[in-house]
Scaffold this active site. Structure first.
Site, mmCIF file in Angstrom:
data_model
loop_
_atom_site.group_PDB
_atom_site.id
_atom_site.type_symbol
_atom_site.label_atom_id
_atom_site.label_comp_id
_atom_site.label_asym_id
_atom_site.label_seq_id
_atom_site.Cartn_x
_atom_site.Cartn_y
_atom_site.Cartn_z
ATOM 1 C CG ASP A 153 -0.937 5.309 1.517
ATOM 2 O OD1 ASP A 153 -0.294 4.352 1.987
ATOM 3 O OD2 ASP A 153 -0.429 6.168 0.772
ATOM 4 C CG ASN B 287 -2.165 1.281 7.557
ATOM 5 O OD1 ASN B 287 -2.897 2.242 7.740
ATOM 6 N ND2 ASN B 287 -2.603 0.125 7.066
ATOM 7 N N GLY B 288 2.128 2.573 7.612
ATOM 8 C CA GLY B 288 3.557 2.421 7.910
ATOM 9 C C GLY B 288 4.112 3.671 8.580
ATOM 10 C CG ASN C 235 0.531 -2.999 -1.461
ATOM 11 O OD1 ASN C 235 -0.654 -2.756 -1.268
ATOM 12 N ND2 ASN C 235 1.415 -2.010 -1.598
ATOM 13 C CD1 TRP C 236 1.062 -9.235 -4.946
ATOM 14 C CD2 TRP C 236 1.319 -10.571 -3.163
ATOM 15 N NE1 TRP C 236 -0.146 -9.866 -4.703
ATOM 16 C CE2 TRP C 236 -0.022 -10.693 -3.622
ATOM 17 C CE3 TRP C 236 1.710 -11.324 -2.051
ATOM 18 C CZ2 TRP C 236 -0.964 -11.528 -3.014
ATOM 19 C CZ3 TRP C 236 0.770 -12.155 -1.448
ATOM 20 C CH2 TRP C 236 -0.539 -12.251 -1.926
ATOM 21 N NE ARG D 249 -2.546 7.474 -1.655
ATOM 22 C CZ ARG D 249 -1.828 6.704 -2.437
ATOM 23 N NH1 ARG D 249 -2.042 6.688 -3.724
ATOM 24 N NH2 ARG D 249 -0.863 5.941 -1.945
ATOM 25 C CB ILE E 164 -4.801 7.104 -8.983
ATOM 26 C CG1 ILE E 164 -6.059 6.243 -9.052
ATOM 27 C CG2 ILE E 164 -3.970 6.795 -10.197
ATOM 28 C CD1 ILE E 164 -7.306 7.025 -8.905
ATOM 29 C CB SER E 165 -1.387 3.848 -5.739
ATOM 30 O OG SER E 165 -0.576 4.900 -5.266
HETATM 31 C C1 IPE Z 1 -1.853 2.040 -2.235
HETATM 32 O O1 IPE Z 1 -0.923 2.418 -1.291
HETATM 33 C C2 IPE Z 1 -2.365 0.659 -1.932
HETATM 34 C C3 IPE Z 1 -3.137 0.511 -0.711
HETATM 35 C C4 IPE Z 1 -3.469 1.462 0.124
HETATM 36 C C5 IPE Z 1 -3.576 -0.813 -0.437
HETATM 37 P P1 IPE Z 1 0.645 2.228 -1.506
HETATM 38 O O2 IPE Z 1 1.293 2.705 -0.272
HETATM 39 O O3 IPE Z 1 0.941 0.853 -1.950
HETATM 40 O O4 IPE Z 1 0.923 3.204 -2.737
HETATM 41 P P2 IPE Z 1 2.239 4.002 -3.164
HETATM 42 O O5 IPE Z 1 3.360 3.007 -3.143
HETATM 43 O O6 IPE Z 1 2.429 5.081 -2.160
HETATM 44 O O7 IPE Z 1 1.925 4.533 -4.516
HETATM 45 C C1 IPE Z 2 -1.367 1.241 3.485
HETATM 46 O O1 IPE Z 2 -0.397 1.777 4.319
HETATM 47 C C2 IPE Z 2 -1.546 -0.247 3.669
HETATM 48 C C3 IPE Z 2 -1.092 -1.049 2.526
HETATM 49 C C4 IPE Z 2 -0.601 -0.593 1.414
HETATM 50 C C5 IPE Z 2 -1.201 -2.498 2.659
HETATM 51 P P1 IPE Z 2 1.143 1.724 3.944
HETATM 52 O O2 IPE Z 2 1.715 0.465 4.459
HETATM 53 O O3 IPE Z 2 1.335 1.968 2.478
HETATM 54 O O4 IPE Z 2 1.685 2.950 4.778
HETATM 55 P P2 IPE Z 2 2.800 3.995 4.335
HETATM 56 O O5 IPE Z 2 2.350 4.585 3.041
HETATM 57 O O6 IPE Z 2 4.077 3.225 4.196
HETATM 58 O O7 IPE Z 2 2.826 4.981 5.442
HETATM 59 MG MG MG Z 3 1.596 3.647 1.389
#
Ligand code: IPE
Ligand code: IPE
Ligand code: MG
Length: 248
Positions: A28, A30-31, A76-77, A196, A203-204
């Protein structure tokens, strides 16, 4: 290997470390990594994929037996379609190229999650990777894609019900072990440690059943910044935990 490198000051004794046999990682952050740099989120996912490659290799090098990485959840979709599309393209190029690399390390590649939602092209790449790596004898790498633990449990309940209805099993056969065997991780040990990155304390929807007695380590680094030394740090924390499983 970084794990066995001695630090200049403290010289920790890594020979005493208790290695987990199964590690889960919620990849988690990346964004946020991309946002901090004024880059599109997509760039964060590309950087995260590089970290995935590096850390997977490292886990295999130090003797981890099972690694489960959370790459894409059933939730995530919901993200904007351009982000979902760029993730699907990234998965495709990884399955075409990078997973080839894992051959050298004898890594067994498995996908956990509902494959039916992916395009035909992506699904056949997933199946190809599973098929071509299944007889290797190295670390088992579970890549959780379109994975949701509740979804996994729903599908286990459906399959168990169907097997009861068709007299394959009886209601008395249903126990914890049987339920574990209807999950995607059937036959594998539960994760000992879940890491994490990105500092979120949740735990998502990852490995809910399997993590009943898992140790959690939350780290503040964003996934694209995660280094081998961060994994070492998580292993040291894990090694210092006293797992009691409800005992004394
Ligand atoms: C959990 O991260 C899923 C993955 C890392 C693939 P999310 O970014 O989707 O989880 P939340 O939204 O913070 O709970
Ligand atoms: C995890 O990073 C990758 C996926 C869930 C696919 P994020 O994309 O959730 O990154 P943040 O949480 O927005 O920083
Ligand atoms: Mg995330």
């Amino acid at each position: 290997m970084a794990l066995f490198r001695k630090s200049k000051n403290s010289e920790p004794d890594f020979s005493q470390i208790v290695l987990p046999s199964h590690i889960g990682i919620i990849m988690d952050g990346n964004g946020r990594w991309a946002k901090k740099r004024g880059l599109p989120r997509k760039a964060g996912h590309t950087a995260g994929a590089k970290t995935f490659r590096k850390i997977t290799r490292y886990c295999s090098d130090i003797g981890i037996k099972y690694l489960t990485v959370y790459a894409f959840s059933t939730e995530n979709w919901k993200r904007p379609s351009d982000e979902v599309n760029s993730l699907m393209n990234l998965f495709k190029s990884y399955l075409e190229e990078a997973l080839e690399d894992f051959k050298d390390d004898s890594i067994v590649v498995r996908f956990i999650g509902d494959k039916s939602k992916f395009s035909d092209g992506l699904r056949s790449l997933m199946l190809e990777n599973e098929e071509s790596s299944k007889d290797r004898d190295g670390m088992v790498l579970n890549i959780a894609m379109n994975y949701g633990s509740r979804d996994e449990i729903v599908s286990a309940v459906r399959n168990i019900s169907a097997d009861v209805k068709n007299n394959i099993i009886s209601i008395q056969d249903i126990n914890e072990n049987l339920i574990s065997n209807y999950l995607y991780t059937s036959g594998q040990p539960d994760p000992d440690l879940i890491i994490r990155p990105s500092g979120e304390y949740r735990i998502s929807n990852f490995l809910l059943w399997q993590s009943a007695y898992t140790e959690f380590v939350i780290m503040n680094k964003l996934w694209p910044d995660f280094e081998k030394s961060d994994l070492d740090e998580a292993l040291k924390i894990y090694s210092s935990r006293n797992r009691r499983y409800g005992g004394v």
